[in-house]
Motif scaffolding. Structure first.
Motif, PDB file in Angstrom:
ATOM      1  N   PRO A 293       0.828  -1.102   0.132  1.00 41.66           N
ATOM      2  CA  PRO A 293       0.109   0.030   0.005  1.00 41.66           C
ATOM      3  C   PRO A 293       0.984   1.226  -0.029  1.00 41.66           C
ATOM      4  O   PRO A 293       1.977   1.274   0.318  1.00 41.66           O
ATOM      5  CB  PRO A 293      -0.821   0.002   1.211  1.00 41.66           C
ATOM      6  CG  PRO A 293       0.083  -0.894   2.248  1.00 41.66           C
ATOM      7  CD  PRO A 293       0.585  -1.947   1.204  1.00 41.66           C
ATOM      8  N   ASP A 294       0.195   2.294  -0.260  1.00 42.99           N
ATOM      9  CA  ASP A 294       0.828   3.669  -0.324  1.00 42.99           C
ATOM     10  C   ASP A 294       1.022   4.296   0.953  1.00 42.99           C
ATOM     11  O   ASP A 294       2.005   4.873   1.400  1.00 42.99           O
ATOM     12  CB  ASP A 294       0.053   4.626  -1.212  1.00 42.99           C
ATOM     13  CG  ASP A 294      -0.024   4.164  -2.632  1.00 42.99           C
ATOM     14  OD1 ASP A 294       1.049   3.339  -3.118  1.00 42.99           O
ATOM     15  OD2 ASP A 294      -1.139   4.484  -3.123  1.00 42.99           O
ATOM     16  N   GLU A 295       0.120   3.827   1.749  1.00 43.42           N
ATOM     17  CA  GLU A 295       0.163   4.376   3.471  1.00 43.42           C
ATOM     18  C   GLU A 295      -0.735   3.398   4.179  1.00 43.42           C
ATOM     19  O   GLU A 295      -1.324   2.425   3.592  1.00 43.42           O
ATOM     20  CB  GLU A 295      -0.316   5.641   3.376  1.00 43.42           C
ATOM     21  CG  GLU A 295      -1.974   5.930   2.871  1.00 43.42           C
ATOM     22  CD  GLU A 295      -2.169   7.421   2.738  1.00 43.42           C
ATOM     23  OE1 GLU A 295      -3.432   7.726   3.378  1.00 43.42           O
ATOM     24  OE2 GLU A 295      -1.532   8.380   2.203  1.00 43.42           O
ATOM     25  N   GLY A 296      -0.595   3.688   5.495  1.00 40.61           N
ATOM     26  CA  GLY A 296      -1.231   2.650   6.628  1.00 40.61           C
ATOM     27  C   GLY A 296      -0.432   1.393   7.051  1.00 40.61           C
ATOM     28  O   GLY A 296       0.794   1.287   6.663  1.00 40.61           O
ATOM     29  N   ARG A 297      -1.104   0.761   8.145  1.00 40.42           N
ATOM     30  CA  ARG A 297      -0.513  -0.335   8.597  1.00 40.42           C
ATOM     31  C   ARG A 297      -1.068  -1.741   8.604  1.00 40.42           C
ATOM     32  O   ARG A 297      -2.427  -1.608   8.463  1.00 40.42           O
ATOM     33  CB  ARG A 297      -0.303   0.040  10.030  1.00 40.42           C
ATOM     34  CG  ARG A 297       0.605   1.169  10.504  1.00 40.42           C
ATOM     35  CD  ARG A 297       0.464   1.611  11.977  1.00 40.42           C
ATOM     36  NE  ARG A 297      -0.865   1.134  12.433  1.00 40.42           N
ATOM     37  CZ  ARG A 297      -0.816   1.411  13.751  1.00 40.42           C
ATOM     38  NH1 ARG A 297       0.132   1.696  14.741  1.00 40.42           N
ATOM     39  NH2 ARG A 297      -2.178   1.469  14.165  1.00 40.42           N
ATOM     40  N   VAL A 298      -0.399  -2.615   8.360  1.00 40.75           N
ATOM     41  CA  VAL A 298      -1.015  -4.102   8.378  1.00 40.75           C
ATOM     42  C   VAL A 298      -0.272  -4.970   9.736  1.00 40.75           C
ATOM     43  O   VAL A 298       1.103  -5.289   9.345  1.00 40.75           O
ATOM     44  CB  VAL A 298      -0.619  -4.722   7.143  1.00 40.75           C
ATOM     45  CG1 VAL A 298      -1.516  -6.203   7.196  1.00 40.75           C
ATOM     46  CG2 VAL A 298      -1.402  -3.887   6.233  1.00 40.75           C
TER      47      VAL A 298
END
Length: 246
Positions: free
Chosen positions: A56-61
């Motif tokens: 992804p371009d941004e965010g957390r998993v």
């Protein structure tokens, strides 16, 4: 219940098109979840992100009790960490028997030498026989996988994933192309699997989703539109407008 997977504020664009838009999603350790939504809602991209196919371009998993970031891991490492995925079209080794397909999938050391020198133990054979019974193929252990019906191949592929002992199972449209009897058996297999691990089922068949009897997440334009029981989300006016009204 502890959270097994937490997706938080995730966005990804392809050529200017926002496929996932600030998506947040979480699932507990032994939980069944259905994910529904119109075509282009981001269901496949969501699974691609969790399995490491798409970054992804941004965010957390975040994954597991220690909240490890899956975004720093390769697809292979994510699979080893316990994320299993079943695609729509079953991919099994058609020339090998059901038993051989399941034996190859058992969780074992994967270096070249262990693989070349592998001989199944009595314990391995017993494990595979139990697994075959669980997926409705106990009587077909020695049959070539290519001879199985479409539904039976789907079950075998679920069995292949279960043999790897994943903690999270992502299953894409398992009911597609099945007879009503096969669909019922598939429900049983997935519900049983969700007793000991997290199972996410992406599905269009509302009857199938109803039989899973679980929390439903509705995606639309890459983010969560509604969440709750099937009755709750299907009575939501936004869901009716963008998905069920079609």
């Amino acid at each position: 219940m502890s959270t097994l997977l937490e997706v938080s504020g995730v966005s990804v664009s392809f050529d200017g098109f926002r496929a996932i838009n600030n998506l947040s999603f979480r699932i507990a350790d032994a939980e069944m979840r259905a994910v529904i939504g119109p075509n282009g809602a981001g269901k496949t991209t969501f699974m691609d992100i969790v399995t490491g196919k798409t970054k992804p371009d941004e965010g957390r998993v975040l994954w597991g009790e220690k909240s490890v970031s899956l975004l720093k891991m390769s697809e292979a490492k994510i699979a080893q960490a316990g994320v299993g995925r079943k695609f729509q079209k079953p991919t099994v080794f058609e020339d090998q028997s059901v038993q051989e397909n399941l034996l190859m999938a058992l969780k074992k050391p994967r270096g070249w030498f262990p693989v070349l020198s592998y001989r199944p133990s009595g314990e391995d054979l017993a494990k595979v026989a139990t697994l075959a019974n669980d997926i409705g193929l106990g009587d077909a252990l020695l049959r070539k996988s290519g001879e199985l019906s479409h539904g039976q191949k789907q079950w075998l592929e679920i069995g292949i994933l279960l043999a790897q002992e994943p903690r999270l199972l992502l299953v894409d449209e398992p009911a597609a192309g099945m007879t009503p009897e096969e669909r019922e058996k598939t429900t049983d297999i997935l519900v049983e699997a969700a007793r000991t691990r997290a199972v996410v089922v992406v599905e269009h068949d509302m009857e199938f989703v109803r039989r899973l009897n679980c929390k439903v997440t509705v995606l639309h334009e890459g983010s969560v539109l509604a969440e709750g029981s099937l009755d709750h989300v299907t009575s939501n006016q936004d869901v009716i407008d963008v998905y069920l009204g079609r």
